[in-house]
Scaffold this motif. Structure first.
Motif, PDB file in Angstrom:
ATOM      1  N   GLN A 125      -4.630   5.259   9.182  1.00 19.13           N
ATOM      2  CA  GLN A 125      -3.905   4.711   7.782  1.00 19.13           C
ATOM      3  C   GLN A 125      -2.722   5.618   7.798  1.00 19.13           C
ATOM      4  OE1 GLN A 125      -5.754   4.760   3.863  1.00 19.13           O
ATOM      5  NE2 GLN A 125      -7.469   5.757   4.832  1.00 19.13           N
ATOM      6  N   SER A 126      -1.992   4.984   6.527  1.00 18.89           N
ATOM      7  CA  SER A 126      -0.672   5.854   6.111  1.00 18.89           C
ATOM      8  C   SER A 126       0.152   6.113   7.238  1.00 18.89           C
ATOM      9  CB  SER A 126      -1.261   7.274   5.603  1.00 18.89           C
ATOM     10  OG  SER A 126      -0.113   7.799   5.143  1.00 18.89           O
ATOM     11  N   TRP A 127       0.809   4.959   7.857  1.00 23.09           N
ATOM     12  CA  TRP A 127       1.707   4.861   8.992  1.00 23.09           C
ATOM     13  C   TRP A 127       3.132   5.295   8.536  1.00 23.09           C
ATOM     14  CZ3 TRP A 127       0.480   3.789  14.202  1.00 23.09           C
ATOM     15  CH2 TRP A 127      -0.790   3.476  14.090  1.00 23.09           C
ATOM     16  N   THR A 128       3.769   6.329   9.412  1.00 18.35           N
ATOM     17  CA  THR A 128       5.044   6.728   8.961  1.00 18.35           C
ATOM     18  C   THR A 128       5.918   6.489  10.040  1.00 18.35           C
ATOM     19  OG1 THR A 128       4.813   8.800   9.538  1.00 18.35           O
ATOM     20  CG2 THR A 128       4.349   8.538   7.158  1.00 18.35           C
ATOM     21  N   LEU A 129       7.370   6.150   9.859  1.00 17.00           N
ATOM     22  CA  LEU A 129       8.194   5.936  10.997  1.00 17.00           C
ATOM     23  C   LEU A 129       8.656   7.521  11.364  1.00 17.00           C
ATOM     24  CD1 LEU A 129       9.921   4.083  12.887  1.00 17.00           C
ATOM     25  CD2 LEU A 129      11.563   4.073  11.192  1.00 17.00           C
ATOM     26  N   GLU A 130       8.507   7.906  12.539  1.00 15.12           N
ATOM     27  CA  GLU A 130       8.802   9.088  13.087  1.00 15.12           C
ATOM     28  C   GLU A 130      10.135   9.250  13.792  1.00 15.12           C
ATOM     29  OE1 GLU A 130       7.213  11.644  11.736  1.00 15.12           O
ATOM     30  OE2 GLU A 130       5.271  10.642  11.318  1.00 15.12           O
ATOM     31  N   PRO A 131      10.899  10.526  13.837  1.00 15.49           N
ATOM     32  CA  PRO A 131      12.155  10.428  14.594  1.00 15.49           C
ATOM     33  C   PRO A 131      11.973   9.760  15.890  1.00 15.49           C
ATOM     34  CG  PRO A 131      11.900  12.514  13.419  1.00 15.49           C
ATOM     35  CD  PRO A 131      10.680  11.749  13.339  1.00 15.49           C
ATOM     36  N   GLY A 132      13.263   9.268  16.381  1.00 12.24           N
ATOM     37  CA  GLY A 132      12.992   8.262  17.811  1.00 12.24           C
ATOM     38  C   GLY A 132      12.197   7.197  17.670  1.00 12.24           C
ATOM     39  N   GLY A 133      11.791   6.585  16.583  1.00 11.90           N
ATOM     40  CA  GLY A 133      11.224   5.098  16.409  1.00 11.90           C
ATOM     41  C   GLY A 133       9.894   5.138  16.554  1.00 11.90           C
ATOM     42  N   LEU A 134       8.935   6.176  16.684  1.00 14.81           N
ATOM     43  CA  LEU A 134       7.656   6.254  16.939  1.00 14.81           C
ATOM     44  C   LEU A 134       6.989   6.079  15.467  1.00 14.81           C
ATOM     45  CD1 LEU A 134       4.999   6.726  18.571  1.00 14.81           C
ATOM     46  CD2 LEU A 134       5.124   9.126  17.777  1.00 14.81           C
ATOM     47  N   ARG A 135       6.016   5.035  15.371  1.00 12.37           N
ATOM     48  CA  ARG A 135       5.289   4.817  14.209  1.00 12.37           C
ATOM     49  C   ARG A 135       3.957   5.604  14.601  1.00 12.37           C
ATOM     50  NH1 ARG A 135       7.876  -0.178  13.830  1.00 12.37           N
ATOM     51  NH2 ARG A 135       9.051  -0.644  11.838  1.00 12.37           N
ATOM     52  N   TYR A 136       3.732   6.530  13.399  1.00 10.61           N
ATOM     53  CA  TYR A 136       2.370   7.263  13.704  1.00 10.61           C
ATOM     54  C   TYR A 136       1.485   7.252  12.363  1.00 10.61           C
ATOM     55  CZ  TYR A 136      -0.215  10.949  16.064  1.00 10.61           C
ATOM     56  OH  TYR A 136      -0.961  11.632  16.735  1.00 10.61           O
ATOM     57  N   PRO A 137       0.089   7.248  12.567  1.00  9.46           N
ATOM     58  CA  PRO A 137      -0.545   7.212  11.410  1.00  9.46           C
ATOM     59  C   PRO A 137      -0.820   8.754  10.668  1.00  9.46           C
ATOM     60  CG  PRO A 137      -2.069   7.145  13.337  1.00  9.46           C
ATOM     61  CD  PRO A 137      -0.663   7.139  13.675  1.00  9.46           C
ATOM     62  N   ARG A 138      -0.633   8.990   9.535  1.00  3.87           N
ATOM     63  CA  ARG A 138      -0.759  10.278   8.888  1.00  3.87           C
ATOM     64  C   ARG A 138      -2.091  10.430   8.432  1.00  3.87           C
ATOM     65  NH1 ARG A 138       3.613  13.642   7.909  1.00  3.87           N
ATOM     66  NH2 ARG A 138       5.454  12.841   9.221  1.00  3.87           N
ATOM     67  N   HIS A 139      -3.273   9.650   8.569  1.00  6.08           N
ATOM     68  CA  HIS A 139      -4.506   9.967   8.168  1.00  6.08           C
ATOM     69  C   HIS A 139      -5.680   9.334   9.075  1.00  6.08           C
ATOM     70  CE1 HIS A 139      -7.434  11.346   5.002  1.00  6.08           C
ATOM     71  NE2 HIS A 139      -8.230  10.149   5.108  1.00  6.08           N
ATOM     72  N   TRP A 140      -6.451  10.004   9.485  1.00  3.91           N
ATOM     73  CA  TRP A 140      -7.605   9.833  10.455  1.00  3.91           C
ATOM     74  C   TRP A 140      -8.719   9.913   9.861  1.00  3.91           C
ATOM     75  CZ3 TRP A 140      -5.430  13.642  14.580  1.00  3.91           C
ATOM     76  CH2 TRP A 140      -3.915  13.213  14.943  1.00  3.91           C
ATOM     77  N   GLU A 141      -9.678   9.275   9.910  1.00  5.87           N
ATOM     78  CA  GLU A 141     -11.154   9.274   9.518  1.00  5.87           C
ATOM     79  C   GLU A 141     -12.309   8.760  10.651  1.00  5.87           C
ATOM     80  OE1 GLU A 141     -12.776   9.954   6.340  1.00  5.87           O
ATOM     81  OE2 GLU A 141     -10.947   9.913   5.282  1.00  5.87           O
ATOM     82  N   TRP A 142     -12.993   9.940  10.904  1.00  5.92           N
ATOM     83  CA  TRP A 142     -14.089   9.528  11.862  1.00  5.92           C
ATOM     84  C   TRP A 142     -15.664   9.343  11.150  1.00  5.92           C
ATOM     85  CZ3 TRP A 142     -10.389  12.906  12.692  1.00  5.92           C
ATOM     86  CH2 TRP A 142      -9.720  13.168  14.127  1.00  5.92           C
ATOM     87  N   ALA A 143     -16.082   8.225  11.605  1.00  3.43           N
ATOM     88  CA  ALA A 143     -17.626   8.003  11.280  1.00  3.43           C
ATOM     89  C   ALA A 143     -18.594   7.787  12.422  1.00  3.43           C
ATOM     90  CB  ALA A 143     -17.629   6.670  10.401  1.00  3.43           C
ATOM     91  N   ARG A 144     -19.539   8.559  12.339  1.00  7.40           N
ATOM     92  CA  ARG A 144     -20.669   8.525  13.365  1.00  7.40           C
ATOM     93  C   ARG A 144     -21.900   7.875  12.874  1.00  7.40           C
ATOM     94  NH1 ARG A 144     -20.073  13.505  17.618  1.00  7.40           N
ATOM     95  NH2 ARG A 144     -18.256  12.549  18.840  1.00  7.40           N
TER      96      ARG A 144
END
Length: 505
Positions: A219-238
């Motif tokens: 979640q929390s996607w951002t537009l990075e330089p060069g046009g890449l969209r990248y999520p700034r928050h990751w959650e793992w559940a097991r």
């Protein structure tokens, strides 16, 4: 007007059910749309490197007092450089939390299939578990997982679903042994979660659970330089429990790479290959440097990283602890047959809820041997016995049978004669899920995992030692010596002295 509405409905239906590229499987079309939403497949394939910095925390699922939240936490801050062309990783981390008081720095490198860590200026090899974890970290990362799906020969669409109250498309494929499902937001196309089901046979904690279900959410996607969209928050559940959380504070697209940042010393490479050849399932029960110890007549401790004790009684042998793996338990049973020929193993007593401590219980269940466990740990043992083993089946998975589970809720006697065992629920704060074993005639007290010596001769967490003394007083036990999962036979006075010292002003 009705005709217009009907045509509009059909158009929407086609949008969500038909591929946009003629002849292409719907799942592949949906992944291409997701790649486009992230900046385009060409942009993702052109990425050479990525630097990710951030903070996060691990929930210590296995080390916490109870198997439900809240969990003990380990905090982290990290700076990670990924070589996306060669599958290399350079990671600097600092950790602090429940089991680390000051911040502890470590550098980890993955290069050419070798994993090594540097702590306090010294490099050392890691093992198969860390290799699997880091390779998964790269393969399932946001910048790579869509490409892995597109490159998979078995990529296919699955029925749509609702995730986090939002409609999602679902696609599935295999990544090596693991099955993978991608959940793609039906509105934006962006990936919301990656679900994998895989075995972790070399992981001391997760190997016990067979086919492990891991969900990585973005979640929390951002537009990075060069046009890449990248999520700034990751959650793992097991297996349904929150495991690891990361907030990315900085992303650098295509930073320059230095080969020296991925170099692993030759001697460390050799050490890694030696460690890689050793399998958790084959971990030896006895070693020349730590031979079995006869604690008392008919009571033999098999010392190792996780001790197991054999107690011979007139009508059979009781094994105290079933740790590590089915293979480890099979070795213990062979050792019992050699040491006490003619006596069958009549029971195994499991004294703790720590996952490595129960990892070998399935072998006893597979052989029809009764399992004694604390009442509070009944659900844990039942989950362990029922855990799926489709990827790497063990004896119980190949020939399922019901467990002969005996739960202990109060003082209970097991066997008779000199080596009669009295099972005692500890019922203390840190020992809440532990079971003590008392041998009255030799005045021996087995303290489960509560008493743990340290290299300098002191004990880890004197609170736990104090609770052990408390149990002995409560149960009116005239203890002469103690021993345990990580404790060789020790005079009782060592514990009382440590407690008195801790209590002193």
């Amino acid at each position: 007007m009705r005709r217009t509405l009907l045509l509009s409905a059909v158009a929407v239906l086609l949008l969500f059910t038909l591929p946009t590229s003629a002849g292409e499987e719907p799942g592949r079309t949906r992944v291409r749309a997701a790649a486009e939403a992230m900046g385009g497949e060409a942009r993702l394939r052109a990425l050479a490197s990525l630097r990710v910095q951030g903070i996060g925390h691990w929930n210590l699922l296995e080390q916490s007092e109870r198997p439900t939240p809240p969990f003990l936490v380990m905090y982290e801050q990290f700076d990670e450089v990924r070589d996306l062309r060669k599958g290399r990783l350079h990671q600097k981390t600092e950790g602090r939390g429940a089991v680390l008081d000051p911040w502890k720095a470590m550098t980890v490198r993955l290069s050419d299939g070798v994993v090594a860590a540097e702590v306090e200026g010294k490099w050392r090899p890691l093992g198969n578990a860390q290799l699997q974890d880091l390779q998964e970290r790269l393969a399932l990362a946001p910048e790579h997982v869509l490409l892995a799906a597109l490159d998979a020969k078995d990529l296919r669409a699955q029925p749509d679903t609702v995730l986090q109250e939002v409609p999602h498309h679902v696609v599935a494929f295999h990544l090596g042994r693991a099955s993978v499902r991608l959940f793609l937001n039906a509105h934006t196309g962006l990936p919301t979660a990656v679900e994998t089901v895989d075995a972790h046979p070399e992981d001391l904690f997760w190997s016990a659970w067979g086919d492990v279900r891991t969900v990585l959410s973005f979640q929390s996607w951002t537009l990075e330089p060069g046009g890449l969209r990248y999520p700034r928050h990751w959650e793992w559940a097991r297996n349904g429990q929150p495991h690891h959380s990361v907030t990315v504070t900085a992303v650098t697209v295509d930073p320059p790479l230095r080969d020296e940042d991925f170099t692993v010393p030759d001697d460390v490479k050799q050490g890694f290959e030696a460690r890689r050849a050793r399998k958790l399932e084959d971990m030896p029960v006895t070693r020349a440097e730590t031979p079995p110890v006869e604690v008392s007549s008919g009571v033999v401790q098999l010392p190792g990283a996780w001790n197991v004790t054999l107690v011979a009684q007139d009508d059979g042998v009781v094994v105290v602890e079933g740790p590590i793996s089915s293979g480890y338990s099979a070795q213990v049973l062979d050792e019992a047959a050699k040491r006490f020929p003619g006596l069958k193993v009549k029971a195994v007593v499991s004294t703790s809820d720590a996952w490595p401590h129960v990892g070998g219980l399935r072998e006893y269940v597979a052989r029809g041997i009764p399992v004694y466990a604390l009442d509070l740990n009944r659900a844990l043992v039942e989950r362990l016995v029922a855990s799926p083993r489709t990827l790497l089946p063990d004896a119980l998975a190949r020939a399922p049978r019901a467990a002969k589970l005996q739960t202990v809720s109060a003082r209970r006697v097991l066997g008779s004669g000199r080596n009669a065992l009295v099972l005692l629920p500890a019922r203390t704060e840190t020992g809440e899920r532990m079971l003590f074993v008392w041998l009255p005639e030799p005045r021996l007290l087995y303290t489960s995992d509560l008493v743990q010596p340290q290299p300098d001769g002191t004990f880890f967490n004197v609170q736990q030692v104090d609770e052990t003394v408390e149990v002995a007083g409560r149960e009116k036990l005239p203890v002469a010596r103690v021993f345990g999962m990580h404790l060789k036979p020790t005079d009782w006075s060592a514990l009382t002295t440590a407690v008195d010292k801790a209590r002193a002003p």
